[in-house]
Structure formats: structure tokens, C-alpha cells
Design an enzyme around this catalytic site. Structure first.
Site, PDB file in Angstrom:
ATOM      1  N   GLU B  31       0.880  -0.830  -0.096  1.00 58.16           N
ATOM      2  CA  GLU B  31       0.187  -0.302   0.208  1.00 58.16           C
ATOM      3  C   GLU B  31       0.599   0.442  -0.114  1.00 58.16           C
ATOM      4  O   GLU B  31       1.752   1.705   1.202  1.00 58.16           O
ATOM      5  CB  GLU B  31      -0.346  -0.319   0.803  1.00 58.16           C
ATOM      6  CG  GLU B  31      -1.784  -1.182   1.533  1.00 58.16           C
ATOM      7  CD  GLU B  31      -2.106  -1.339   2.953  1.00 58.16           C
ATOM      8  OE1 GLU B  31      -2.241  -0.725   3.730  1.00 58.16           O
ATOM      9  OE2 GLU B  31      -2.852  -2.747   3.296  1.00 58.16           O
ATOM     10  N   ALA B  61      -5.407  -3.910   1.124  1.00 56.26           N
ATOM     11  CA  ALA B  61      -6.067  -5.453   2.079  1.00 56.26           C
ATOM     12  C   ALA B  61      -5.443  -6.218   1.991  1.00 56.26           C
ATOM     13  O   ALA B  61      -4.334  -6.669   0.815  1.00 56.26           O
ATOM     14  CB  ALA B  61      -6.815  -6.265   0.464  1.00 56.26           C
ATOM     15  N   GLU B  62      -4.329  -6.260   2.966  1.00 53.94           N
ATOM     16  CA  GLU B  62      -3.263  -7.405   4.033  1.00 53.94           C
ATOM     17  C   GLU B  62      -3.470  -8.464   3.303  1.00 53.94           C
ATOM     18  O   GLU B  62      -2.159  -9.631   2.265  1.00 53.94           O
ATOM     19  CB  GLU B  62      -3.101  -7.229   5.065  1.00 53.94           C
ATOM     20  CG  GLU B  62      -2.661  -5.981   5.443  1.00 53.94           C
ATOM     21  CD  GLU B  62      -3.778  -5.038   5.315  1.00 53.94           C
ATOM     22  OE1 GLU B  62      -5.039  -5.087   5.436  1.00 53.94           O
ATOM     23  OE2 GLU B  62      -3.169  -3.514   5.594  1.00 53.94           O
ATOM     24  N   GLN B  84       2.467  -2.141   5.687  1.00 53.59           N
ATOM     25  CA  GLN B  84       1.997  -0.314   6.348  1.00 53.59           C
ATOM     26  C   GLN B  84       2.979  -0.234   8.024  1.00 53.59           C
ATOM     27  O   GLN B  84       3.700  -0.120   8.234  1.00 53.59           O
ATOM     28  CB  GLN B  84       0.886  -0.067   5.933  1.00 53.59           C
ATOM     29  CG  GLN B  84       1.049   1.616   6.050  1.00 53.59           C
ATOM     30  CD  GLN B  84       0.745   2.125   5.197  1.00 53.59           C
ATOM     31  OE1 GLN B  84      -0.559   2.430   4.932  1.00 53.59           O
ATOM     32  NE2 GLN B  84       0.310   2.619   4.111  1.00 53.59           N
ATOM     33  N   PHE B  85       1.989  -1.248   9.129  1.00 52.66           N
ATOM     34  CA  PHE B  85       2.226  -1.201  10.456  1.00 52.66           C
ATOM     35  C   PHE B  85       2.526  -2.436  10.769  1.00 52.66           C
ATOM     36  O   PHE B  85       1.308  -3.199  10.782  1.00 52.66           O
ATOM     37  CB  PHE B  85       2.054   0.141  10.858  1.00 52.66           C
ATOM     38  CG  PHE B  85       2.179   0.837  10.488  1.00 52.66           C
ATOM     39  CD1 PHE B  85       2.873   1.625  11.765  1.00 52.66           C
ATOM     40  CD2 PHE B  85       1.350   1.771   9.776  1.00 52.66           C
ATOM     41  CE1 PHE B  85       3.523   2.406  11.162  1.00 52.66           C
ATOM     42  CE2 PHE B  85       2.117   3.541   9.617  1.00 52.66           C
ATOM     43  CZ  PHE B  85       2.961   3.666  10.091  1.00 52.66           C
ATOM     44  N   ASP B  86       3.421  -2.979  11.982  1.00 52.15           N
ATOM     45  CA  ASP B  86       2.928  -4.199  12.570  1.00 52.15           C
ATOM     46  C   ASP B  86       2.162  -5.088  13.061  1.00 52.15           C
ATOM     47  O   ASP B  86       1.631  -5.561  12.516  1.00 52.15           O
ATOM     48  CB  ASP B  86       3.907  -4.222  13.723  1.00 52.15           C
ATOM     49  CG  ASP B  86       4.045  -2.933  14.355  1.00 52.15           C
ATOM     50  OD1 ASP B  86       2.719  -2.945  15.103  1.00 52.15           O
ATOM     51  OD2 ASP B  86       4.909  -1.558  14.842  1.00 52.15           O
ATOM     52  N   GLY B  87       0.858  -3.499  13.630  1.00 51.80           N
ATOM     53  CA  GLY B  87      -0.264  -3.912  13.580  1.00 51.80           C
ATOM     54  C   GLY B  87      -1.049  -4.746  12.553  1.00 51.80           C
ATOM     55  O   GLY B  87      -2.200  -5.072  13.178  1.00 51.80           O
ATOM     56  N   PRO B  91      -4.059  -9.715   9.369  1.00 50.68           N
ATOM     57  CA  PRO B  91      -5.301  -9.623   8.509  1.00 50.68           C
ATOM     58  C   PRO B  91      -4.308 -10.840   6.942  1.00 50.68           C
ATOM     59  O   PRO B  91      -5.121 -11.666   6.789  1.00 50.68           O
ATOM     60  CB  PRO B  91      -6.192  -8.613   7.292  1.00 50.68           C
ATOM     61  CG  PRO B  91      -5.593  -7.503   8.369  1.00 50.68           C
ATOM     62  CD  PRO B  91      -4.241  -7.704   9.242  1.00 50.68           C
ATOM     63  N   HIS B 131       0.128   0.861  15.595  1.00 52.75           N
ATOM     64  CA  HIS B 131       1.452   1.123  14.869  1.00 52.75           C
ATOM     65  C   HIS B 131       2.617   0.630  16.297  1.00 52.75           C
ATOM     66  O   HIS B 131       3.789   1.477  15.705  1.00 52.75           O
ATOM     67  CB  HIS B 131       1.173   2.587  14.704  1.00 52.75           C
ATOM     68  CG  HIS B 131      -0.307   3.027  13.676  1.00 52.75           C
ATOM     69  ND1 HIS B 131      -0.920   2.557  13.986  1.00 52.75           N
ATOM     70  CD2 HIS B 131       0.386   3.482  12.454  1.00 52.75           C
ATOM     71  CE1 HIS B 131      -1.795   3.005  13.083  1.00 52.75           C
ATOM     72  NE2 HIS B 131      -0.941   3.269  12.240  1.00 52.75           N
TER      73      HIS B 131
END
Lengths: 383, 326
Positions: B31, B61-62, B84-87, B91, B131
Site C-alpha cells: 500500500e 487488503a493485506e 504498512q505497520f506491525d499491527g 489480516p 502502530h
């Protein structure tokens, strides 16, 4: 007013809402693409006509009969304790053989775990399919030999793999296509929706072939969707078509058309093959707990194999010798499958450490050595 | 110019550029990785130079990103995916764990899955929920995945290229609060093995083992301890799966003491694994139990509390003192 009485007052209204929610939406019975009626009559379709030789028609019939026989043999092997589990395709032969025979050798298939007929069309030795059900491996065949990926058990995951693979096909400038199989239950999964999104925005040459066999274990299609499944495609920006999944000619014609569209660079298509799983979900399932015998009886009247046989006989495309010879061939296949399963060796103890990583991993090496030493210690005691 | 001082983020950018130049099968996906160059600008300028076909902006959409990367890998590509970020990786967790990790084994080795999943991870940047997490143990626990994390620019540059060249799926955790830290990168050096630990600071009294963002904290702790006359050895583990236990063992046999430091919660964390294995390997060399310093069994806290949650200099030094007190 107490909380209880409020709930009681609301109860009837809720109940009536629920009743209407389980009623089938009227639009759930759209026109199916059909080329062969359940009575075995050949009918025309303006978009999807097909012209097959008698030889080709007999070939489709042979595929369906042999696939059914393989399937019933596997069910029997499970009952005899030779397989841990079996997912029968009984009733779905036309959907699988029709779509499978639409494929070119250079196309790539991403199946779920019930695509025994498609595997047959790809030239995968049927005995290879039984390893995972016997418990000697988790797939085991080389997917690149027949362009037939491993069975995928997690529902819908493979639709994304198919989409990514198709994106790669497009990048390579190849004109082959990719097909992803899944069921009506999988249509509820996020991965299927994401694969629709990705394939649409990247215009990937992929055909989504949904076998709507009416039941996801015990959950009916009405529990998965409020609109006919093929109509989902429209919201993602590509065409969807519902085909009579028990009509091998229509499945062949519609899939071939969708694959050609993909090859022309026009992107994905969703094909919903409207069919019926005549047996259980798997040999662990008991469909008598959730569906009526009369439903199955109604679908038996639409049997994909019987209707093609009726047509072949009526047109004089096949004589008695053909059917007799096919029966004999089925027996030979069943015997071969039975013997192959019984002869299938258990994997070596150390096999669980093989192929965990392509480039190796020190922990796997360490645990392999420890376990080997442990096993060897028993051997020494025995001496 | 072979040796340059670069921020870790820029080293990653240069590493990706090199990978794209070297192998036409390498793809970047994620993304905002294209025009924007990623929210941390790790892919800055790459789409401009390599095109939309190599540096691919994806739908949000991971699971789709990782799932399609698997398909591309099956077709012969080497996708490098950015989460984009750890958390936000969860998904995609199903695709990573049930599909990516197992497919090579399921095919009895007939197919390879060279997919790299880059995840900016960890706290310390004052971010909002989801994040700042450190989920590395969740991935290291899964057979079939390799998990690494660089702590400096040189490792960022080399380890990422090694991860891309690996035929195994690699989860590449980037210490986001170190993105702007500068250190030297020798782009013509011959890098060490991807999964080898490194002695970042030699010492003789106690061993500190860390990786990613905590290496810097441990080096600072070692410097502070040195002022008190304590000699602290700092190991940069670099790889969480596999873990280079031999290097840890060598160090512990010398110092007799081990403190494992990470941002992730201590409970069921990588420190637990290291403590157990080092206790097995070095029982008679240990002068003290292996101690762990890390996050708590609580959701990562709001940013105003993260300084208390994250292991800082004082908590690390406290553990060093406790170890030496045995």
C-alpha cells in the site's frame, strides 16, 4: 415496563423478521446457461454454443464415468479404513470435467480439495490425490508437472494465489489463463472478495469457477449470500455467469469462453456452476441431519452422467460396446487405485524434517539430529 | 563510493534499488509504495525508476497482498511485500501461516516461495494503536518462516538483499524508530551470513542479547555499565528464526550471565526461548539465571505511556545488576 416484558413484546416482531430473512430471495433462480437438458435434449444458447464431435462427446462421458468410479472407490477405501477422510465429488462431475476440459496445457489450476475431476483432466495420476487423505503427505505432487496446484484446505485461500499467478502470467506477456476453483461456502471468505478486487484492478487473466453445490457442510447457500453468487462479479467490475453445473457441455462452453476472454486480456470472469453435492461434505459428515432425501432425489433427476448418456444413445454417438468397454475400464481403474492405496508406504520417520525450508534452518537440523539419535537408541537396545 | 553514512531507511531504499537492478524477477508490492514511496519513504523513487510493473501499488487488503505475492512467487517472481505497520499484518496472518510457510513442504520441495514481507515494527515514535507492536515471536514460532531484524544501516542494506535472494519466505522486521539513525554502509563489503549473530560490543562480566531497536539501548547500557567498572558484552542476534545459539553460547560460556532484551512482551517471547535453550546448553557455566527484559502482558499502551513500557537504559541496567548480584 420491565426488561423482560419489553423483550416479550418485541419477540413476535423479531420472529417474523427472521422468518423473512430465511426465505429465498426471488432472484435466486436466474436463467442457467444450458446446452443439454436434464432429459438429455440438446438445446441452443445464443452466446455459448458449442460444436463437438461424437468422439469428443464420448470423451467427456468417459471422463465423468471414470471420475465417478474413482470417487466411489475412494469413498469405499475410506470406509474400509484405508483413507482417513475423503471429500466426494459425487454429482459435480459435469462442472469439473466441463471446466477441466476447457483448459489448455499451459493454463494453471488452483483447486480446493474436491477437484478430483479437474485433476483427472490435467493428467494428474488419481492415486497421487489420495496421499493426503491417507495421511502420508500434505499434497505431495509437483504442481508444475501438470500445472495443477496442491489442494488447498483453508477455504478460499487459493483464489488469491490464482490471482497472483495470473498477474505474473500477464507480466510475462503469456497468453495462458488461470482458473481458481472454490465453493459457495468460500464465497463468504474475505480472501475471495480480495481476489475479486485484485484481479479486477490488475485485469488479471483468471477465471473464478465457483461450484455452488448448495451446501457448505451443513450451511445452505442462503447462509452465504442474499444474491445469486454470479451477480457478485458485477460489483467488482467483471462479468459473472451462472451455468447449469450438471450440464457438461454448458460448463465446457462457458469456461472456454471465460478463458478466451482472459487470454484476450479482458480480465477475470466469475462462473457459477449451479450444481449439487449428492453425497456428504466429507466422509466425516452426516447430511441426513440437515437436509431432506427429497432434495437429493430432485437433483438425481438432473444427474450429469445420465443426461449425457441419454443424449449419446439418442443420437447414436455411442453403442453398447462403448458402454461395456467403459465399465471394464472403470473396474480396472478402481482396482489400480485400490492396490495403489494399499501399497502406499508410510513416510520415513525423518521425513517430517524434510523440505521445511528450501535453504535449510539450524533448528530443524538440530532437532532432526536429536530425534534421529533418540530413534537410534531404541534400535541399539533391541540388538 | 563504497562506504557511506546512511540513515537506516535510506539503506533499505538503496538495498531495494540494488535488488530491483540485479534481478528482473524482483517486485515491490504494498500500500502506497509507488508514488508516495511508502509511508516511511522506504520505497521512495523506486516506482519512478523501475515502473508501475515492478513497484506495485496495491489495494488496501493485506491478505490480498500476501496471497497474490504467493501466486507471483509460484510464477517465478520474487515479491517483496510491504506491510504498512506491525499491527496491520494480522489480516494477512492466515496467508502467511497457513499458506506461505507450508507450501514448500506440502509440495515435497518441488516449489519455492521466495517472498519477503517487510514490516516496520516496534514502538518509540509516539504512534496510535496498532502502530507500535513487536509480533516477531508469532512468526518465529511458525516452521517454514524465517524471521530477521537489522539494527543498523549496514545490516539493513545487506540483510534485505540476502532475504530477497533466499528461496524461503522471510519476515523482515524493520525497527522503525531506528529508521533515521545514521551509520556506515559498505556497499562493496562481503556480508556475513543472514542468520549469524554479531558481537556488537565485547565484554566479560555479563552478556546482553538483543535485536532490532533494542541493540542501541543495550550498547548505551554497556557504555553506562562500563563507567561503573562492569564489562558488558552486547550481542546483536539479527535473526530470530533461526537463532544463532552458538554465538550466544560462546558468549555465555565466557561471561556466565545472560540478559535477553526485546520490546515484545516477555511472556512466551523470544527471550523465553533463548533462556530455555541457553540454560540447557550452558547450565554449568551460568552464574545466574537467564533474565529477560521486555514488554508487559498488556496491550501496547497509549503513546504517553510507551516510555514506561519499552525497556530503557535503566531497566536494562537493573537487570545487569540483578544478574551480577547472584
Amino acid at each position: 415496563m420491565t426488561v423482560e416484558s419489553t423483550a416479550a413484546a418485541r419477540k413476535p416482531r423479531r420472529a417474523s423478521k427472521r422468518a423473512s430473512a430465511t426465505k429465498k430471495p426471488q432472484s435466486s433462480e436466474p436463467q442457467l446457461v444450458q446446452l443439454l437438458t436434464p432429459e438429455g435434449e440438446r438445446v441452443q444458447h445464443p452466446e455459448y454454443d458449442i460444436d463437438l464431435s461424437a468422439d469428443e462427446l464420448r470423451g467427456l462421458y468417459r471422463d465423468m464415468v471414470l471420475t465417478r468410479r474413482f470417487d466411489s472407490e475412494a469413498t469405499a477405501l475410506q470406509r474400509q479404513g484405508e483413507l482417513g477422510l475423503w471429500a466426494s465429488l459425487l454429482g459435480q462431475e459435469a462442472a469439473q470435467i466441463g471446466s477441466g476440459r476447457a483448459l489448455r496445457d499451459d493454463d494453471y489450476v488452483f483447486p480446493t480439495y474436491r477437484e478430483h475431476g479437474v485433476a483427472w483432466c490435467r493428467g494428474v495420476d488419481p492415486t497421487n490425490l489420495l496421499g493426503m487423505f491417507r495421511g502420508v503427505n500434505h499434497g505431495g505432487w509437483d504442481p508444475t508437472t501438470n500445472n495443477f496446484h496442491l489442494y488447498t484446505i483453508v477455504i478460499g485461500s487459493q483464489t488469491l494465489h490464482a490471482t497472483g499467478y495470473a498477474m505474473g502470467v500477464a507480466k510475462d506477456g503469456a497468453d495462458s489463463a488461470v482458473i481458481a476453483y472454490f465453493g459457495d461456502g468460500a464465497s463468504s471468505q474475505g480472501d475471495v472478495a480480495e481476489s475479486f478486487t485484485f484481479s479486477a484492478v490488475y485485469n488479471a487473466p483468471v477465471v473464478f469457477f465457483c461450484q455452488n453445490n448448495q451446501w457448505a457442510i451443513s450451511e445452505p447457500t442462503e447462509r452465504q449470500t442474499r444474491v445469486p453468487l454470479y451477480q457478485r462479479a458485477q460489483g467488482f467490475g467483471f462479468p459473472g455467469v451462472r451455468v447449469d453445473g450438471n450440464d457438461v457441455l454448458a460448463c465446457l462452453a462457458v469456461t472456454r469462453s471465460a478463458l478466451e476472454r482472459a487470454r484476450r486480456g479482458e480480465g477475470p470472469t466469475l462462473v457459477e456452476a449451479f450444481t449439487y453435492r449428492m453425497g456428504a461434505h466429507t466422509t466425516s459428515d452426516d447430511p441426513t441431519k440437515y437436509r431432506h432425501d427429497d432434495e437429493r432425489a430432485a437433483w438425481e433427476a438432473k444427474d450429469p452422467i445420465l443426461r449425457l448418456r441419454t443424449y449419446l444413445e439418442a443420437e447414436g454417438h455411442a453403442d453398447e460396446a462403448f458402454f461395456t468397454s467403459l465399465d471394464e475400464e472403470s473396474d480396472v481403474l478402481a482396482k489400480r487405485v485400490r492396490e495403489a492405496v494399499r501399497a502406499m508406504p508410510d513416510p520415513e520417520d525423518m521425513a517430517m524434517f524434510d523440505h521445511v525450508y528450501a535453504d535449510g534452518h539450524s533448528l530443524v537440523d538440530e532437532e532432526r539430529a536429536q530425534f534421529a539419535a533418540y530413534q537410534a537408541s531404541f534400535a541399539e537396545e533391541g540388538n | 563510493m563504497a562506504v557511506q553514512k546512511l540513515p537506516l531507511a535510506k539503506a533499505l531504499n538503496e538495498s531495494l534499488r540494488k535488488a530491483l537492478e540485479t534481478d528482473p524477477k524482483v517486485l515491490i508490492m504494498g500500500e502506497d509504495v509507488g508514488k508516495l514511496g511508502g509511508v516511511f519513504r522506504i520505497t521512495d523513487g523506486l516506482q519512478k525508476d523501475f515502473g508501475e510493473d515492478r513497484v506495485i501499488d496495491t489495494p488496501l487488503a493485506e491478505s490480498g497482498i500476501v496471497g497474490t505475492a504467493i501466486g507471483l512467487a509460484l510464477r517465478g517472481y520474487r515479491p517483496v511485500v510491504e506491510i504498512q505497520f506491525d499491527g496491520f499484518v494480522f489480516p494477512a496472518y492466515d496467508q502467511i501461516v497457513t499458506q506461505l510457510a507450508k507450501m514448500h513442504a506440502r509440495a515435497l520441495g518441488k516449489i519455492k516461495l521466495p517472498v519477503v514481507i517487510r514490516i516496520p515494527y516496534g514502538g518509540g515514535i509516539g504512534a496510535v494503536e496498532h502502530h507500535s507492536e513487536s509480533p516477531e515471536a508469532l512468526f518465529a514460532h511458525v516452521a517454514g518462516l524465517k524471521v530477521v531484524s537489522p539494527s543498523n544501516s549496514s545490516d539493513a542494506y545487506w540483510m534485505l538483499q540476502q532475504a530477497i535472494q533466499s528461496d524461503d519466505p522471510v519476515i523482515f522486521f524493520e525497527p522503525k524508530r531506528r529508521y533515521w539513525d545514521k551509520s556506515e554502509v559498505d556497499t562493496e563489503a562481503i556480508p556475513g551470513p543472514l542468520h549469524a549473530a554479531r558481537v556488537a560490543q565485547p565484554g566479560s562480566d555479563v552478556t546482553l542479547a538483543a535485536y532490532g531497536p533494542m541493540v542501541k539501548v543495550c550498547l548505551e547500557a554497556a557504555a553506562a555499565a562500563a563507567e561503573e567498572g562492569k564489562s558488558v558484552e552486547v550481542l546483536d542476534l539479527r535473526s530470530m528464526s533461526p537463532i544463532d545459539f552458538d554465538t550466544i553460547q560462546t558468549s555465555v560460556e565466557k561471561t556466565g550471565r545472560l540478559v535477553v532484551v526485546h520490546e515484545a512482551p516477555v511472556f512466551y517471547g523470544s527471550g523465553a526461548e533463548i533462556a530455555a535453550r541457553i540454560t540447557e546448553r550452558c547450565f554449568y557455566h551460568l552464574e545466574a539465571p537467564v533474565l529477560r527484559v521486555g514488554g508487559f502482558h498488556a496491550p501496547y499502551p497509549p503513546a504517553r505511556l510507551e516510555e514506561e513500557y519499552l525497556p530503557g537504559l535503566d531497566r536494562v541496567l537493573d537487570a545487569v545488576d540483578r544478574s551480577l548480584a547472584y
